[in-house]
Design a protein around this motif. Structure first.
Motif, PDB file in Angstrom:
ATOM      1  N   SER A   1      24.470 -12.956  47.438  1.00 42.05           N
ATOM      2  CA  SER A   1      23.752 -11.784  46.937  1.00 42.05           C
ATOM      3  C   SER A   1      23.349 -10.927  48.129  1.00 42.05           C
ATOM      4  O   SER A   1      23.083 -11.443  49.212  1.00 42.05           O
TER       5      SER A   1
ATOM      6  N   LYS B   1      26.549 -10.265  44.159  1.00 43.01           N
ATOM      7  CA  LYS B   1      25.519  -9.590  43.378  1.00 43.01           C
ATOM      8  C   LYS B   1      24.802  -8.612  44.313  1.00 43.01           C
ATOM      9  O   LYS B   1      24.324  -9.003  45.374  1.00 43.01           O
TER      10      LYS B   1
ATOM     11  N   CYS C   1      27.173  -6.723  39.709  1.00 43.08           N
ATOM     12  CA  CYS C   1      28.069  -7.724  40.290  1.00 43.08           C
ATOM     13  C   CYS C   1      29.340  -7.016  40.734  1.00 43.08           C
ATOM     14  O   CYS C   1      29.968  -6.320  39.946  1.00 43.08           O
TER      15      CYS C   1
END
Length: 187
Positions: A171, A60, A78
């Motif tokens: 992320s 992400k 994403c």
């Protein structure tokens, strides 16, 4: 909050920014001219998902312009990856364009998707500032690189974009901070 506490926090942020810059100077993961192994190749641009609210099986990517609120930079996507992949390639796939400085062209992030623009006044506690991207960005107004593991809290990246490897489930966030705010990613 005492003046000493504020100065200590500011010094810590400046040190973190320098660490980020110096980490980008470390040796690249592959030798120049050598191709990366197929498992680290980033996916094609068509495979990047534009929906940030859905679970992300890849990495992400979040870009948050923070208190300067410049939506041209902001993004949350994403990027599908199936193995550790250089952060720079993941950002390319997320269509996040970073710009270095004249002095540190690949080691420092000065602008993300054109933000902050050269003619944009960044308001900070001592007045206004314009980033010209000639040398190291100001210690009070800069893009920070953050990483969050599959399960855990955000941490300031210990490497630069060219050497940092991110894996599925992680992320990656570029966050613009002015006078220490925001101090870390929100989500």
């Amino acid at each position: 909050m005492t003046l000493t506490t504020i100065r200590t926090a500011a010094s810590s942020l400046a040190a973190a920014g320098l660490l980020f810059a110096l980490a980008g100077c470390s040796a690249p993961a592959t030798q120049p001219g050598a191709s990366a192994p197929a498992s680290t190749a980033a996916p094609s641009p068509a495979t990047a998902s534009a929906s940030a609210s859905e679970p992300c099986a890849g990495v992400k990517v979040i870009v948050d312009s923070g208190s300067i609120k410049q939506s041209a930079a902001d993004r949350s996507v994403c990027v599908p990856v199936d193995a550790p992949t250089p952060a720079s390639k993941v950002l390319d796939q997320a269509k996040v364009k970073t710009e270095g400085t004249t002095q540190y062209p690949t080691e420092v992030v000065c602008r993300v998707n054109g933000v902050p623009a050269a003619d944009f006044d960044i308001k900070h506690k001592d007045g206004t500032y314009r980033e010209d991207c000639s040398k190291m960005p100001a210690a009070f107004a800069y893009w920070g690189l953050w990483v969050r593991p599959v399960s855990g809290d955000w941490a300031y990246a210990q490497e630069g974009l060219t050497t940092l490897q991110v894996s599925p489930g992680q992320s990656l966030e570029l966050l613009f901070t002015v006078d220490g705010e925001p101090a870390a990613p929100a989500a």
